[in-house]
Design an enzyme around this catalytic site. Structure first.
Site, PDB file in Angstrom:
ATOM      1  N   GLU A  71       0.827  -1.209   0.000  1.00 27.49           N
ATOM      2  CA  GLU A  71       0.000   0.000   0.000  1.00 27.49           C
ATOM      3  C   GLU A  71       0.856   1.251   0.000  1.00 27.49           C
ATOM      4  O   GLU A  71       1.858   1.324   0.725  1.00 27.49           O
ATOM      5  CB  GLU A  71      -0.914  -0.001   1.226  1.00 27.49           C
ATOM      6  CG  GLU A  71      -2.282   0.535   0.968  1.00 27.49           C
ATOM      7  CD  GLU A  71      -3.083  -0.365   0.024  1.00 27.49           C
ATOM      8  OE1 GLU A  71      -3.285   0.042  -1.140  1.00 27.49           O
ATOM      9  OE2 GLU A  71      -3.495  -1.444   0.436  1.00 27.49           O
ATOM     10  N   HIS A  72       0.481   2.224  -0.829  1.00 27.08           N
ATOM     11  CA  HIS A  72       1.202   3.488  -0.993  1.00 27.08           C
ATOM     12  C   HIS A  72       2.610   3.259  -1.536  1.00 27.08           C
ATOM     13  O   HIS A  72       3.498   4.088  -1.350  1.00 27.08           O
ATOM     14  CB  HIS A  72       1.231   4.291   0.316  1.00 27.08           C
ATOM     15  CG  HIS A  72      -0.096   4.873   0.667  1.00 27.08           C
ATOM     16  ND1 HIS A  72      -0.589   6.038   0.120  1.00 27.08           N
ATOM     17  CD2 HIS A  72      -1.081   4.416   1.506  1.00 27.08           C
ATOM     18  CE1 HIS A  72      -1.796   6.283   0.620  1.00 27.08           C
ATOM     19  NE2 HIS A  72      -2.122   5.312   1.440  1.00 27.08           N
ATOM     20  N   ASP A 101       2.638   2.254  -4.915  1.00 23.03           N
ATOM     21  CA  ASP A 101       2.432   2.348  -6.362  1.00 23.03           C
ATOM     22  C   ASP A 101       3.013   3.635  -6.939  1.00 23.03           C
ATOM     23  O   ASP A 101       3.776   3.595  -7.912  1.00 23.03           O
ATOM     24  CB  ASP A 101       0.949   2.192  -6.721  1.00 23.03           C
ATOM     25  CG  ASP A 101       0.033   3.190  -6.037  1.00 23.03           C
ATOM     26  OD1 ASP A 101       0.450   3.796  -5.013  1.00 23.03           O
ATOM     27  OD2 ASP A 101      -1.097   3.370  -6.521  1.00 23.03           O
ATOM     28  N   GLY A 107     -17.100   4.393  -2.094  1.00 19.25           N
ATOM     29  CA  GLY A 107     -16.223   5.033  -1.126  1.00 19.25           C
ATOM     30  C   GLY A 107     -15.494   4.073  -0.210  1.00 19.25           C
ATOM     31  O   GLY A 107     -14.908   4.476   0.785  1.00 19.25           O
ATOM     32  N   GLY A 152     -12.920   2.091  -1.072  1.00 17.74           N
ATOM     33  CA  GLY A 152     -11.522   1.875  -1.426  1.00 17.74           C
ATOM     34  C   GLY A 152     -11.285   0.614  -2.231  1.00 17.74           C
ATOM     35  O   GLY A 152     -10.198   0.054  -2.201  1.00 17.74           O
ATOM     36  N   SER A 212     -11.841   0.563  -5.564  1.00 16.42           N
ATOM     37  CA  SER A 212     -11.604   1.044  -6.929  1.00 16.42           C
ATOM     38  C   SER A 212     -12.841   1.077  -7.803  1.00 16.42           C
ATOM     39  O   SER A 212     -12.823   0.620  -8.943  1.00 16.42           O
ATOM     40  CB  SER A 212     -10.500   0.225  -7.607  1.00 16.42           C
ATOM     41  OG  SER A 212      -9.263   0.583  -7.103  1.00 16.42           O
ATOM     42  N   SER A 217     -13.946   3.763  -9.093  1.00 19.21           N
ATOM     43  CA  SER A 217     -13.658   4.708 -10.180  1.00 19.21           C
ATOM     44  C   SER A 217     -12.913   4.022 -11.319  1.00 19.21           C
ATOM     45  O   SER A 217     -13.257   4.192 -12.497  1.00 19.21           O
ATOM     46  CB  SER A 217     -12.862   5.908  -9.660  1.00 19.21           C
ATOM     47  OG  SER A 217     -11.632   5.498  -9.099  1.00 19.21           O
ATOM     48  N   ASP A 252      -4.706   0.527  -9.679  1.00 17.40           N
ATOM     49  CA  ASP A 252      -6.130   0.229  -9.734  1.00 17.40           C
ATOM     50  C   ASP A 252      -6.564  -0.145 -11.146  1.00 17.40           C
ATOM     51  O   ASP A 252      -7.215  -1.168 -11.378  1.00 17.40           O
ATOM     52  CB  ASP A 252      -6.943   1.422  -9.241  1.00 17.40           C
ATOM     53  CG  ASP A 252      -6.718   1.712  -7.773  1.00 17.40           C
ATOM     54  OD1 ASP A 252      -6.030   0.907  -7.106  1.00 17.40           O
ATOM     55  OD2 ASP A 252      -7.222   2.738  -7.283  1.00 17.40           O
TER      56      ASP A 252
END
Length: 396
Positions: free
Chosen positions: A35-36, A38, A126, A128, A130, A132, A176
Site C-alpha cells: 500500500e502506498h 504504487d 467510497g 476503497g 476502486s 472509479s 487500480d
C-alpha cells in the site's frame, strides 16, 4: 440472468427500445498487500474481484454520448468533439474522461460516433475497492468495442489512468486500473508500478476465505493528505539521490541500501515515510513467495505487519481502520488482516478459516461496533477476471 433482465429493462426506460445493446463488466479490485508503494515506483499485489461495474451500451451515429446510472440519479450527455469536466456531472466525469482521452488520439477520434451507456455497480461506494477505475475500464471497453477500435489492454489501462489524472484531477497511480484491466481469475498480480513488469501468482487458499470488511467509515483521505504523502516521499527521494544518484524511485531502494543511507534524512517524518515504502515493497516480494510455497500463515503475518507499518510509519489508517484491524486480528479463524486502499476509512482484507467465517463476522462486528459505534459490512470474495464483454444467452 435476473440482473441482466433488470438492467435491460432499465436501459429501455432510460434510452428506449434497442436491439443492439451489448454488456460489459469491469471488476473492482482489492490490494492484498503493498500500500502506498504504487506512486513510489514499487511493487503492489492486487487482484480483481467478482464485484464490479456493468455497462450496457448501444451505438449512436450523431456523435453524442449519453450516460445514466442505476446507482445515481440523473442523466448526462456530451459530444465527442466537445468534452469538458463539469463538477455537477459527478460520477459521469469518469467515463467522460475516458472518452476525452480516446478523442485525443488521431486514430480513434474519427471512429467515435456516439453511444448510450447505462452503468450499474455493486462495489461499496467510497470503500476503497476502486469503483472509479472499474467505471473507467467498463467505459473504455464499451466505447472502443462499439467504435471498432482495437486497443491493447495495457494501453487501455494507461489511458484510464490518464483520464483520472488529467480529466478528473486525481493523481492516482497505475495499480487500480491495471488490476481491473489485467485481472485473472484465482490469481493475484505482482506488479512493479514504474515499469509495469508483472507476474500472475496463483491464489490458492484451500480451507480459507478472503473476507473484505467495510468499516462504513466513509473514506476521508483527502486529496490534500494524499498529495502531502506524495510530496513527503518525493522529498525523501530527492535527498537520497544526493547519496545514491542511480536511484530512480523509492521502489528501487532495497533494505540494505536504506540502512546505509537512512541517516541522510534528518527529518523524522520523511524518514518514517521512506521506511514504510522500503519495508512494504519487500513485504510484497515475500508475500508472493509465501503464496507460491503455500505458506498462508506467513502470508497472514506479512498482512498484519503491513497494517502496522501503515499505522505507525505512514500514518494513513485512522481510528476506525485501526479498531477494525484489532477486531479482525482477535476474531476466530483470522490468520491475516490489514487495511486496503488509500486509508482513513474504507475496508480491511482478511484471510479467515472457511469454517470460522461466521464466527469471525460476529466477533469482529461486536468488537468494532463497541469501539466505534459503526456497523461493518462483510463480503466473502472470489478473485475474478479483468474487464471484458459479457456474452448473454439469446433469451435475455
Amino acid at each position: 440472468m435476473e440482473i441482466y433482465e433488470r438492467l435491460q429493462a432499465r436501459f429501455r426506460e432510460e434510452f428506449g427500445v434497442r436491439e443492439d445493446v451489448r454488456v460489459f463488466f469491469a471488476p473492482g479490485r482489492v490490494n492484498l498487500i503493498g500500500e502506498h508503494t504504487d506512486y513510489n515506483g514499487g511493487y503492489v499485489f492486487p487482484a480483481a474481484l467478482t464485484y464490479g461495474t456493468w455497462a450496457l451500451a448501444a451505438p449512436r451515429q450523431d456523435g453524442v454520448y449519453r450516460f445514466a446510472s442505476v446507482n445515481f440519479p440523473g442523466k448526462t450527455s456530451c459530444e465527442a468533439a466537445r468534452i469538458v469536466y463539469r463538477a455537477e456531472d459527478g460520477w459521469a466525469n469518469y467515463p467522460k474522461g475516458v472518452l476525452h482521452e480516446l478523442a485525443a488520439l488521431p486514430e480513434c477520434s474519427p471512429l467515435l460516433k456516439g453511444a448510450d451507456l447505462l452503468f450499474f455497480g455493486n462495489i461499496p461506494n467510497g470503500a476503497g475497492l476502486s469503483s472509479s477505475a472499474s467505471v473507467e475500464l467498463a467505459s473504455a471497453a464499451a466505447v472502443t468495442a462499439l467504435a471498432g477500435i482495437d486497443v491493447p489492454m495495457v494501453e487501455l489501462v494507461k489511458l484510464a489512468q490518464r483520464a483520472e489524472n488529467r480529466f478528473v484531477g486525481v493523481r492516482c497511480g497505475i495499480m487500480d486500473q491495471f488490476a481491473v484491466g489485467m485481472g485473472k481469475k484465482d490469481h493475484a498480480i505482482m506488479l512493479k508500478c514504474d515499469t509495469l513488469a508483472y507476474e500472475y501468482v496463483p491464489f490458492r487458499i484451500d480451507g480459507y476465505k478472503l473476507v473484505i470488511t467495510n468499516s462504513n467509515k466513509r473514506r476521508a483521505l483527502t486529496d490534500s493528505t494524499y498529495n502531502e504523502r506524495r510530496r513527503e516521499c518525493e522529498e525523501g527521494l530527492r535527498e537520497l539521490q544526493k547519496r545514491l544518484p542511480h536511484l530512480r524511485s523509492l521502489g528501487d531502494l532495497c533494505s540494505d541500501e536504506w540502512r546505509q543511507v537512512c541517516t541522510a534524512l534528518p527529518n523524522g517524518v520523511i524518514r518514517r515515510r521512506v521506511e514504510h515504502v522500503v519495508a512494504e515493497n519487500e513485504r510484497v516480494i515475500q508475500a508472493a513467495q509465501c503464496l507460491a510455497a503455500g505458506d498462508l500463515h506467513a502470508f497472514g503475518r506479512l498482512m498484519k505487519a503491513s497494517h502496522e507499518s501503515l499505522r505507525d510509519l505512514y500514518e494513513v489508517t485512522g481510528f476506525e481502520l485501526d479498531a477494525l484491524f484489532e477486531a479482525a486480528a482477535q476474531a476466530d479463524g483470522c490468520i491475516g488482516t490489514r487495511m486496503t486502499g488509500a486509508g482513513f476509512g474504507g475496508c480491511t482484507v482478511s484471510l479467515v478459516k472457511a469454517d470460522a467465517v461466521d464466527a469471525f463476522k460476529r466477533q469482529a462486528a461486536e468488537h468494532y461496533t463497541r469501539a466505534t459505534g459503526l456497523v461493518p459490512d462483510f463480503y466473502v470474495c472470489e478473485l475474478g477476471d479483468g474487464v471484458g464483454e459479457v456474452v448473454l444467452p439469446s433469451s435475455v
